[in-house]
Design a protein around this motif. Sequence first.
Motif, short mmCIF file in Angstrom:
data_model
loop_
_atom_site.label_atom_id
_atom_site.label_comp_id
_atom_site.label_asym_id
_atom_site.label_seq_id
_atom_site.Cartn_x
_atom_site.Cartn_y
_atom_site.Cartn_z
N GLY A 170 0.78 -1.23 0.00
CA GLY A 170 0.00 0.00 0.00
C GLY A 170 0.81 1.28 0.00
N ASP A 171 2.03 1.26 -0.57
CA ASP A 171 2.87 2.45 -0.61
C ASP A 171 3.03 3.09 0.77
N GLY A 172 3.18 2.26 1.79
CA GLY A 172 3.41 2.76 3.13
C GLY A 172 2.15 3.09 3.92
N TYR A 173 0.97 2.81 3.31
CA TYR A 173 -0.30 3.14 3.97
C TYR A 173 -0.42 2.41 5.32
N TYR A 174 -0.11 1.12 5.33
CA TYR A 174 -0.30 0.34 6.55
C TYR A 174 0.75 0.68 7.60
N LEU A 175 1.94 1.07 7.15
CA LEU A 175 2.95 1.58 8.07
C LEU A 175 2.43 2.83 8.78
N ARG A 176 1.89 3.76 8.01
CA ARG A 176 1.41 5.02 8.59
C ARG A 176 0.26 4.77 9.56
N GLN A 177 -0.68 3.91 9.15
CA GLN A 177 -1.83 3.65 10.01
C GLN A 177 -1.38 3.01 11.33
N ALA A 178 -0.51 2.02 11.24
CA ALA A 178 -0.10 1.30 12.44
C ALA A 178 0.70 2.19 13.39
N LEU A 179 1.73 2.87 12.86
CA LEU A 179 2.61 3.66 13.73
C LEU A 179 1.89 4.89 14.27
N ASN A 180 1.10 5.55 13.43
CA ASN A 180 0.34 6.72 13.92
C ASN A 180 -0.61 6.32 15.04
N ASN A 181 -1.21 5.14 14.93
CA ASN A 181 -2.14 4.70 15.97
C ASN A 181 -1.42 4.43 17.29
N ILE A 182 -0.24 3.81 17.22
CA ILE A 182 0.52 3.54 18.44
C ILE A 182 0.88 4.85 19.13
N ILE A 183 1.34 5.82 18.34
CA ILE A 183 1.75 7.11 18.90
C ILE A 183 0.54 7.85 19.47
N LYS A 184 -0.58 7.79 18.76
CA LYS A 184 -1.80 8.45 19.22
C LYS A 184 -2.24 7.92 20.58
N GLN A 185 -1.96 6.65 20.85
CA GLN A 185 -2.34 6.04 22.12
C GLN A 185 -1.31 6.29 23.22
N ASP A 186 -0.28 7.07 22.91
CA ASP A 186 0.78 7.37 23.88
C ASP A 186 1.51 6.11 24.35
N ARG A 187 1.63 5.14 23.47
CA ARG A 187 2.37 3.90 23.78
C ARG A 187 3.82 4.07 23.32
N THR A 188 4.55 4.90 24.04
CA THR A 188 5.89 5.30 23.61
C THR A 188 6.83 4.11 23.47
N GLU A 189 6.82 3.22 24.46
CA GLU A 189 7.73 2.07 24.39
C GLU A 189 7.37 1.15 23.23
N ASP A 190 6.07 0.96 23.00
CA ASP A 190 5.64 0.13 21.87
C ASP A 190 6.02 0.78 20.55
N ALA A 191 5.90 2.11 20.48
CA ALA A 191 6.27 2.83 19.26
C ALA A 191 7.75 2.67 18.97
N GLN A 192 8.58 2.75 20.02
CA GLN A 192 10.02 2.60 19.82
C GLN A 192 10.36 1.18 19.41
N ALA A 193 9.69 0.20 20.03
CA ALA A 193 9.93 -1.20 19.66
C ALA A 193 9.53 -1.44 18.20
N PHE A 194 8.41 -0.86 17.78
CA PHE A 194 7.94 -0.96 16.40
C PHE A 194 8.98 -0.37 15.45
N ILE A 195 9.48 0.82 15.78
CA ILE A 195 10.47 1.49 14.93
C ILE A 195 11.75 0.66 14.85
N ASP A 196 12.19 0.12 15.99
CA ASP A 196 13.41 -0.68 16.00
C ASP A 196 13.29 -1.92 15.11
#
Length: 443
Positions: A169-195
């Motif tokens: 999806g040209d990065g669509y699912y990446l944006r949806q997933a990571l934006n949602n984690i950040i929106k929920q203030d799940r900082t550690e999960d966001a960092q683990a996802f990025i790593d």
Amino acid sequence: MKKLITLLGILFVSTPLTHAQANCNPEPPSGLSPLAAYSIFYENYRSGDYEFALDYGRWMICAKPEKLEGNPRFSLLTQYERMAKIYQEIARSKEDPSEKRAYVDSALTVLNEAIELFGEDPKAKFDLTFDRGRFYQENYNNMDDGLQKAYSDYEQLFELDPQRALNMGDGYYLRQALNNIIKQDRTEDAQAFIDKVKPHAEGDALEFIEEKQQEILGSPEEQIAYFSPLVEEDPENIDAWKALESAYENLDNREKLNEVKLKINELEPTYDSALDLAEFARSNANYSNAVKYYKEALDRASEDAQKKDLYLRLADMHISLEQLSTAKSYVQDALAIDPNDGRAYIKMATIYGAAVTQCTEGRKLEAEDKVVYWLVIDYLNKAKNIDSSVANTVNQQLSTYEDVTPNSEDKFFTLNLENGQKITVDGSLRSCYSWINETTTVR
């Protein structure tokens, strides 16, 4: 009452799995053989008559046949995917909200059961999780918290196969997933996802990830505050150490940066980590440490080009340390790998020029010293003759050395030399030149 009975009929797969199994009929309808019932099911599915197809497909979800006699290409997983689509398409055709939701619930139960049955196969689990995520997103109005469930499934895709998920999806699912984690203030999960995802990303996807990394971590001070406790708790957390490296670099805290680089090299001893330490030491004019880490990088180098480059850097460090004979040996090592690299010949010229400076410290330049500059010029000319890419660099240096070579009085009266004569630059000129031991031509 008739409507209620109808709803109960279509909800046989909407209840938990064990209940569904207890109330479904594993026999094909109308006394048909499994192959005949499947054929009717497939033809109606293919033609889009989903309600008729449903009547002839339910038994497969109940019986779960692994094979179908007479159809060697039969796949139970495929039938689950078709049944989920059938329920979803019927739901779209319904006007009554309760009826629509009943079919949506049935489709979801089929997808969940498929993941339970076929989830041991990584590809099947990825495909089914993606299908369920899309299903949640398309039908969120007919279920509780549908969008959040969709984003959770998209997030899971990156756990299952980050590289494949990135390319969808040209990065669509990446944006949806990571934006949602950040929106929920799940900082550690966001960092683990990025790593997990970042090593597989490039282009726009990598740029997006780096933007979100900065967003969740904020300023370098905030990054340090976040990652410092992580490395205290887990001293081998290499990703946290690398994040601290970036933060201290942004703050130009060179003392802390050196500590972090040392730790990274200890935990992940690679060619790059040693080279990074060497370059850092060099930038601090700590040439002895630079030599140490260039040698570590040399031990880990796998390509001749890397080794040649390191030999030349080691030569530079030993020039700075005034260890000229050692510097010469490293240039010779570089030339053994590539005798056509003009940079190496220029480096040798530099070493011999430095030899004159070192040898004349505290006294005047004399005729014997000037002889060495003929050798310097030999190497400069060889550099540009063998490697045209360095010609401009050589031409800028030649005149400097030509102006200090022996003049006529030096040659004929002091040194007793004739043009064209060979002369060896060694201890016979002065003891400080004994390590050079090379021959040049009087001119």
